[in-house]
Design an enzyme around this catalytic site. Structure first.
Site, PDB file in Angstrom:
ATOM      1  N   LYS A 186       0.844  -1.203   0.000  1.00 33.36           N
ATOM      2  CA  LYS A 186       0.000   0.000   0.000  1.00 33.36           C
ATOM      3  C   LYS A 186       0.880   1.254   0.000  1.00 33.36           C
ATOM      4  O   LYS A 186       0.667   2.178  -0.783  1.00 33.36           O
ATOM      5  CB  LYS A 186      -0.905   0.028   1.241  1.00 33.36           C
ATOM      6  CG  LYS A 186      -2.100  -0.894   1.124  1.00 33.36           C
ATOM      7  CD  LYS A 186      -2.857  -1.059   2.437  1.00 33.36           C
ATOM      8  CE  LYS A 186      -3.884  -2.169   2.299  1.00 33.36           C
ATOM      9  NZ  LYS A 186      -4.531  -2.579   3.532  1.00 33.36           N
ATOM     10  N   GLN A 192      -5.163  -1.599   9.554  1.00 36.16           N
ATOM     11  CA  GLN A 192      -5.132  -2.912   8.901  1.00 36.16           C
ATOM     12  C   GLN A 192      -5.808  -3.954   9.789  1.00 36.16           C
ATOM     13  O   GLN A 192      -5.543  -4.041  10.985  1.00 36.16           O
ATOM     14  CB  GLN A 192      -3.665  -3.292   8.609  1.00 36.16           C
ATOM     15  CG  GLN A 192      -3.475  -4.597   7.885  1.00 36.16           C
ATOM     16  CD  GLN A 192      -3.983  -4.570   6.436  1.00 36.16           C
ATOM     17  OE1 GLN A 192      -4.036  -3.520   5.800  1.00 36.16           O
ATOM     18  NE2 GLN A 192      -4.380  -5.719   5.931  1.00 36.16           N
ATOM     19  N   ASP A 219     -11.329   3.217   3.933  1.00 34.31           N
ATOM     20  CA  ASP A 219     -11.713   1.802   3.863  1.00 34.31           C
ATOM     21  C   ASP A 219     -13.235   1.647   3.746  1.00 34.31           C
ATOM     22  O   ASP A 219     -13.729   0.564   3.415  1.00 34.31           O
ATOM     23  CB  ASP A 219     -11.293   1.102   5.169  1.00 34.31           C
ATOM     24  CG  ASP A 219     -10.120   0.158   4.977  1.00 34.31           C
ATOM     25  OD1 ASP A 219      -9.933  -0.337   3.851  1.00 34.31           O
ATOM     26  OD2 ASP A 219      -9.422  -0.092   5.975  1.00 34.31           O
TER      27      ASP A 219
HETATM   28  N1  GUN Z   1      -7.437  -6.670   5.728  1.00 33.73           N
HETATM   29  C1  GUN Z   1      -7.746  -7.340   4.593  1.00 33.73           C
HETATM   30  N2  GUN Z   1      -8.317  -6.511   3.685  1.00 33.73           N
HETATM   31  C2  GUN Z   1      -8.378  -5.296   4.280  1.00 33.73           C
HETATM   32  C3  GUN Z   1      -8.862  -4.043   3.845  1.00 33.73           C
HETATM   33  O1  GUN Z   1      -9.374  -3.848   2.728  1.00 33.73           O
HETATM   34  N3  GUN Z   1      -8.734  -3.018   4.744  1.00 33.73           N
HETATM   35  C4  GUN Z   1      -8.195  -3.194   5.978  1.00 33.73           C
HETATM   36  N4  GUN Z   1      -8.139  -2.142   6.789  1.00 33.73           N
HETATM   37  N5  GUN Z   1      -7.735  -4.352   6.403  1.00 33.73           N
HETATM   38  C5  GUN Z   1      -7.827  -5.391   5.550  1.00 33.73           C
END
Ligand code: GUN
Length: 304
Positions: A55, A99, A122
């Site tokens: 990311k 996350q 998100d």
């Molecule tokens: N863990 C797996 N996919 C995601 C996501 O799209 N966002 C977040 N914050 N954690 C994740």
């Protein structure tokens, strides 16, 4: 029937990231704003570390700022809430992502409720969930994986009105928001899950079939209606062919769909890897640029 066409998420995501880079350059030149994404990672789960790294890397490549906030596995809920509040109050931060999963001493819903809805790139805050499920998706931050699926489907199919869409998996991350998005496209949506009776039969009715369940190759060719469009959200590591991982066989990534079988029946299908996966981060960057615009009273870009 001819083999299904591949839906190239990797190329689609690269195209979206390039639009994100153009919009970022415009924001910098025209307004002196650098869209900034803060990523909070609690603990050291190896898969999460890989996601977070990529990311940040792709954010920087598109010209955004990325701030990593690593926290110890033993961090308390109060510690994480304090970091989120600090990011909420920082005018130079436009997007906040914690996350998931978080360690068990932390209530993830409480953390997600604390992120400012205006910085919730998100799309997990109840305000954004409510906007999406009440049909106000243009006002909402939409979760990145379902948004990636939607953009690929729109590109492939255009008008989806009246199509039967069947989703496997009712997670908050993918299944539920995707059901709302496809309802918004006027699909007839069926959301199936672990208690669904005769799931194969439900799937065989689908013009659009989306698997987001986390079970390697669960969807067989016989579950797919000839000519259906299949979106495979699963990313499952399985031991390599022949020997087990302990004997040195390289693990492979497979989706929730038995690809070789599905390819003979569907009209189009996303591969794993290289399908939905790359779209998730591209959509996260798009959401961050949108947040930077909205927080500064600038009209957000249209990514279509
Ligand atoms: N863990 C797996 N996919 C995601 C996501 O799209 N966002 C977040 N914050 N954690 C994740």
């Amino acid at each position: 029937m001819a083999e299904a066409e591949l839906i190239d998420g990797k190329a689609f995501a690269a195209g979206l990231r390039s639009k994100v880079a153009d919009e970022t350059a415009k924001l910098k030149a025209g307004h002196g704003i650098t869209p900034t994404l803060a990523v909070v990672l609690v603990g050291s789960d190896p898969a999460s570390q890989v996601y977070v790294k990529s990311k940040s890397k792709l954010a920087k490549k598109a010209g955004l700022n990325a701030i990593d906030k690593p926290m110890a596995e033993t961090a308390s809920e109060a510690d994480v809430l304090a970091v989120v509040e600090e990011l909420n109050n920082d005018p130079n931060v436009h997007g906040i992502l914690v996350q998931l999963p978080v360690p068990k001493q932390i209530n993830s819903n409480k953390i997600l409720r604390t992120i400012s809805p205006d910085k919730d790139v998100d799309g997990f805050h109840p305000v954004n969930v409510g906007l999406l499920t009440s049909g106000q998706m243009d006002q909402a931050f939409v979760p990145c994986t379902p948004l990636g699926c939607l953009l690929m489907l729109q590109d492939r199919l255009g008008d989806m009105s009246g199509a039967r869409a069947v989703i496997i998996g009712r997670s908050n991350l993918v299944g539920r928001p995707l059901a709302a998005l496809l309802l918004g496209e006027n699909c007839t949506v069926t959301l199936t899950h672990s208690r669904t009776k005769n799931i194969a039969e439900e799937c065989r009715r689908a013009d659009i079939l989306i698997a987001a369940v986390g079970v390697p190759e669960m969807v067989r060719g016989s579950w797919i209606k000839p000519g259906a469009v299949v979106i495979d959200v699963g990313i499952n590591r399985v031991p390599g062919e022949g020997k087990g991982e302990s004997e040195g066989a390289k693990p492979r990534l497979v989706g929730d769909v038995a690809f070789d079988e599905a390819r003979l029946v569907a009209s189009a299908i996303t591969p794993v890897p290289g399908g939905v996966g790359p779209m998730t981060i591209a959509c996260l960057l798009a959401n961050t640029v949108r947040a930077a615009c909205q927080l500064n009273g600038i009209a957000p870009p249209d990514w279509s």
